[in-house]
Design an enzyme around this catalytic site. Sequence first.
Site, mmCIF file in Angstrom:
data_model
loop_
_atom_site.group_PDB
_atom_site.id
_atom_site.type_symbol
_atom_site.label_atom_id
_atom_site.label_comp_id
_atom_site.label_asym_id
_atom_site.label_seq_id
_atom_site.Cartn_x
_atom_site.Cartn_y
_atom_site.Cartn_z
ATOM 1 N N MET A 147 0.813 -1.223 0.000
ATOM 2 C CA MET A 147 0.000 0.000 0.000
ATOM 3 C C MET A 147 0.849 1.276 0.000
ATOM 4 O O MET A 147 0.324 2.372 0.184
ATOM 5 C CB MET A 147 -0.975 -0.016 1.190
ATOM 6 C CG MET A 147 -1.917 -1.214 1.200
ATOM 7 S SD MET A 147 -2.924 -1.355 -0.330
ATOM 8 C CE MET A 147 -2.980 -3.167 -0.517
ATOM 9 N N HIS B 148 2.932 4.394 -1.476
ATOM 10 C CA HIS B 148 2.872 5.235 -2.670
ATOM 11 C C HIS B 148 4.248 5.320 -3.334
ATOM 12 O O HIS B 148 5.246 5.443 -2.638
ATOM 13 C CB HIS B 148 2.450 6.652 -2.284
ATOM 14 C CG HIS B 148 1.069 6.723 -1.730
ATOM 15 N ND1 HIS B 148 0.788 6.386 -0.431
ATOM 16 C CD2 HIS B 148 -0.117 7.076 -2.297
ATOM 17 C CE1 HIS B 148 -0.523 6.540 -0.215
ATOM 18 N NE2 HIS B 148 -1.089 6.948 -1.332
ATOM 19 N N GLU C 209 10.529 3.783 3.278
ATOM 20 C CA GLU C 209 11.742 3.706 2.466
ATOM 21 C C GLU C 209 12.970 3.591 3.379
ATOM 22 O O GLU C 209 13.900 2.831 3.083
ATOM 23 C CB GLU C 209 11.860 4.951 1.571
ATOM 24 C CG GLU C 209 10.984 4.917 0.332
ATOM 25 C CD GLU C 209 9.500 5.185 0.634
ATOM 26 O OE1 GLU C 209 9.155 5.510 1.793
ATOM 27 O OE2 GLU C 209 8.690 5.064 -0.306
ATOM 28 N N ASP D 5 23.587 -12.270 4.400
ATOM 29 C CA ASP D 5 23.923 -13.110 3.249
ATOM 30 C C ASP D 5 25.430 -13.208 3.030
ATOM 31 O O ASP D 5 25.957 -14.289 2.746
ATOM 32 C CB ASP D 5 23.256 -12.542 1.995
ATOM 33 C CG ASP D 5 23.529 -13.401 0.766
ATOM 34 O OD1 ASP D 5 23.346 -14.626 0.861
ATOM 35 O OD2 ASP D 5 23.929 -12.862 -0.273
#
Lengths: 170, 170, 170, 170, 170, 170
Positions: free
Chosen positions: D75, D77, D119, D133
């Site tokens: 959801m 933007h 973000e 990793d």
Amino acid sequence: MAEFTHFNESGRARMVDVGAKDSTERVATAQATVLMQPETLEKIQRGKIAKGDVLAVAQVAGVLGAKKTPDLIPMCHPLLLTSVDISFKEESQPSRDGLCAVHILATVKTTGQTGVEMEALTAASVAALTIYDMCKAVDRGMSFHDVCLLSKSGGKSGTYIREGHGRAKE
Amino acid sequence: MAEFTHFNESGRARMVDVGAKDSTERVATAQATVLMQPETLEKIQRGKIAKGDVLAVAQVAGVLGAKKTPDLIPMCHPLLLTSVDISFKEESQPSRDGLCAVHILATVKTTGQTGVEMEALTAASVAALTIYDMCKAVDRGMSFHDVCLLSKSGGKSGTYIREGHGRAKE
Amino acid sequence: MAEFTHFNESGRARMVDVGAKDSTERVATAQATVLMQPETLEKIQRGKIAKGDVLAVAQVAGVLGAKKTPDLIPMCHPLLLTSVDISFKEESQPSRDGLCAVHILATVKTTGQTGVEMEALTAASVAALTIYDMCKAVDRGMSFHDVCLLSKSGGKSGTYIREGHGRAKE
Amino acid sequence: MAEFTHFNESGRARMVDVGAKDSTERVATAQATVLMQPETLEKIQRGKIAKGDVLAVAQVAGVLGAKKTPDLIPMCHPLLLTSVDISFKEESQPSRDGLCAVHILATVKTTGQTGVEMEALTAASVAALTIYDMCKAVDRGMSFHDVCLLSKSGGKSGTYIREGHGRAKE
Amino acid sequence: MAEFTHFNESGRARMVDVGAKDSTERVATAQATVLMQPETLEKIQRGKIAKGDVLAVAQVAGVLGAKKTPDLIPMCHPLLLTSVDISFKEESQPSRDGLCAVHILATVKTTGQTGVEMEALTAASVAALTIYDMCKAVDRGMSFHDVCLLSKSGGKSGTYIREGHGRAKE
Amino acid sequence: MAEFTHFNESGRARMVDVGAKDSTERVATAQATVLMQPETLEKIQRGKIAKGDVLAVAQVAGVLGAKKTPDLIPMCHPLLLTSVDISFKEESQPSRDGLCAVHILATVKTTGQTGVEMEALTAASVAALTIYDMCKAVDRGMSFHDVCLLSKSGGKSGTYIREGHGRAKE
């Protein structure tokens, strides 16, 4: 009738220049209808409560799909979508051909230099494809109809409203 | 009628476990029909030669779309597609409602543990959306119909062939 | 203690060569814990029934996130995931610091030449991020803890089970 | 306490309409802490000079991750990020439980109609996953903690600063 | 000379059917040369130690780029890459035209039904583009040359080795 | 000579802050040259009419590639491209080394806070890679040269025009 704008003078596809267009608020609504066996719709409706919500998954897929439009449709401009909303209407009464339906309605908004028709159509299509995927183990014969733009507003070409749209009116 | 397999025991969507299924050759063919004004089809047909080839763009978009399926459809398994082929059949004779059509046929193959129905349907849908995008400046009323699986083979559920499919038979 | 394998002899990162490894069935399970205000958890629990299902959205995002792992984590190998399943356990009893929790458990499977630890951790992380996004308007202070690998099996390095994992045991 | 805004009146998830919000400058900073064995941190620190720079890879992954946020978080933007910066602080002194740490700090900026909290959190999470990793061959027990928003400014809800954040204060 | 295989009988692009081909180990190596001002190369070399490592970023971008190949190149088959390695060779001695160079070498491996030439070429190209991006503030005139396949092995068409390749031999 | 701007004070790559820059109209044009056997160019030219249009596929790939730039090039800012146009010029007369050429010209526009040089270079590179892919079955020795920025305008650094560019002048 106008010419296609998505080609340059060599007849090669291009992303047409919208740099000179005004940045205005733009809205578009598209629909898609998924036809299915009555038992499939029943399962969708029962599942919502107990076993797993098909339409919740389709909703999320449709919203994400709207955002992927410029990656899917080659000549589409990237846009900052300000709103994506999808709703479903179930038609439990079988039609003459014995099929029930889920109607998908997708509304997308932006403030930008080009419209969001493709985003609304993509959202509706991806939601339809997801319903198919979630139910295909029980009903491989599902099909999509009346995938179309219902309305759009904003921009130089103004407001468009589809007249007498789709299956419902037949 | 079977139950939906894409939900776990808590009713949450999952990517169903196909690890125990055999890896076999699998093929699926899907179709979509784009209805449009006769003038729009004429422009597509003339453009192919002189001004810009709408269907060439739709073809490329459809092939790329098939590869994006597991990114678009949440519960789809990633697969190594071994072949994607799309063809178009133009119906220049208007139907009773005055509309012409482009029929899209998408065939996808893989060798894997699950089928490629969704890849074929996605390829056909993305090709249809791209035709809309390329032509929307001249015909906003285009719509998609009879988006459905025509056949699939391979895997435990065997071969499926859609009977008397779609608009053609009406 | 072994050396990092993800670098070549010039000290540059590489996707390490797994071509000589056997293709075996591999499973990995990871977890993440989202801490939140008791009112936030209540809203999540009530919403499930009436107003909107936060965890259903997180579930879909987590499954899609697992598939995006090689695109997000630079040196990860692409893999054909055969199963992704995510479940949630709600801890309604506030801890000493007055916070409730949602525990996320993500299990991923493949048959391939390298493991799916990163896919499980990515699924859990993306599900946690999505819970944050859905609830941030009411609780900006949420945080994630104990994001870790619980177990993995398959491959040359064999089975790993985390001992006495995480916050619960403290 | 406010209600969740990411659902429509049918309880279906939507990308909430931000079209009426002002376009302002927005900044958000998030953090994540990766706990690891002292030997793992040593290897990271030595590698920077000689064998391969784990944090350089994590940095690039985190910046790319910030840009993928609307593709990962359903959801969210799409936004035109104007700046993404990530820094690392190494804690070489083992804590009571014998573990060292790398702290990740991610700051994201935009000028737009909605904030960049997600973000910043996504950048920090993807950087943490990448560290895992790159080092998992030597330390499978690493875990992430205190993934949280430290501050944000801009927009109608104004400035937020987390009070006494995370593990450090315990 | 053979015919193009990427078109079907209607002259439409297709992803050619590789389903009948053997799954073998395949390797490909490609190169690219980035020409630049001597000062630019000096900055890259100094930066590695003190100010920021341009080639580390290019390396990560190239590895990620290899994995994106089927998304970028329309008719490319998806493949499970088992190894991606990129190395750089700096040519500090200016050529006759006063330019220095960074040579990029990308090697990609898979076990599959089709080769990895495109993945190696894409990795080299994306690494070159990233070097340009990182240095463009100081040297907008950089250019790429001799982007080509150096060798490939595996598959029915066997081994290919480019004869007397590129700039070096001039 | 200026310093690299894409690194922070710790020498870590960052997406540099463009928040304070003016939003202006920006244009960039890049080129790439694909060298090939005369027979390969002949096939491309004949195919356009009868058997399949290589350059039409390259064109679509290039336009899509321009839109993927911030996903491919780690420190690139996302931008709302307002126009992408690609054209091809065929050089049928073999050069001294017996090779023909396809020149690719990509022009990209935006209104934003940073330029579109990378988008133009990426579009040209992806178009070149696609030509290679479509023709590699008949000519594995193709190579790309003179991939460079021809001009850019807009923004604080003003207009740049490459002087006496590339192979042509040699």
